[in-house]
Design an enzyme around this catalytic site. Sequence first.
Site, PDB file in Angstrom:
ATOM      1  CD  GLU A 249      27.161  19.280  55.188  1.00 57.45           C
ATOM      2  OE1 GLU A 249      28.265  18.713  54.984  1.00 57.45           O
ATOM      3  OE2 GLU A 249      26.646  19.347  56.318  1.00 57.45           O
TER       4      GLU A 249
ATOM      5  CG  ASN B  11      25.851  15.999  59.615  1.00 55.39           C
ATOM      6  OD1 ASN B  11      26.285  16.077  58.463  1.00 55.39           O
ATOM      7  ND2 ASN B  11      24.854  16.752  60.048  1.00 55.39           N
TER       8      ASN B  11
ATOM      9  CG  ASP C 126      26.914  19.864  60.025  1.00 53.12           C
ATOM     10  OD1 ASP C 126      27.179  19.185  59.027  1.00 53.12           O
ATOM     11  OD2 ASP C 126      25.891  20.574  60.107  1.00 53.12           O
TER      12      ASP C 126
END
Length: 283
Positions: free
Chosen positions: A15, A143, A193
């Site tokens: 991430e 997100n 995301d």
Amino acid sequence: MTAEVFDDRRNILGEGPLWHPRLERLFWFDIMGKRLFSRAGGDRQEWTFDRHVSAAGWVDDSTLLLATERDLISFDILTGASDVIVPLEADNPVTRSNDGRADPNGGFWIGTMGKMADAGAGTIYRYYRGEIRPLYDGITIPNAICFTPDGRQACFADTDKRLVWRVALDEDGWPRGEPEIYLDHRAAGINPDGAVIDADGCFVCAEWGGWRVGRYDRGGNLVEEFSVPVEQASCPALADGILYVTTARQGLPEDRIDAQPQAGMTFRIATGMTGQQEHQVIL
């Protein structure tokens, strides 16, 4: 525009990729592995923490602002030294940090979420010049925090709800008015995301479970898609015409992990897209 492996270290939950514009390096995280990675050419670095880390902004040539599960810290990439800037839900063991990004005014937006993706346990905050304030609560998986090139709007998502919102910002970068829905993926089943907004104002979003990154125009229309060879794309970064994409293997059953040996690696795609330079955080 074929996806190539940029870094073969297999993250559990890759991430938060950040392209440092001065160092010309990519930084990113394995949230569940509690690690920060960096790479420029063949030079690879790695740091391990005692708590989850998830997102970063650059402060100067040696200092990053890092979001951890209980605070925002300054981190010296040369010495490994760190200092707490402000607590972040430090008294709540249920939550951790997730997606975050620096804004055009030198602030930093950061979302929290339940460690077990507990429904509605998350909040999006803004850190700005020594103060941290909650902006939006009741979010399950925050997100897609990103900002338009003119600095007048911010976007954010709740992956669990499959919705992306945008909100107007005032001259100091604080939200003005109520957020409005920008992308509604509930019918399509797309999971937004991490995301960035490119220099043309298009929203470039990793779509968890979709084997791709989607690019949407200002009206919310899909105009381009970039395939990756694993299903769980998690977050993009843009630099010099290259799209970087972190991925994850968290939650995949063994048979699907075996079928995707590159799951958790970080990819690059030569797209020619122009990204915005990541903004500097003012501590």
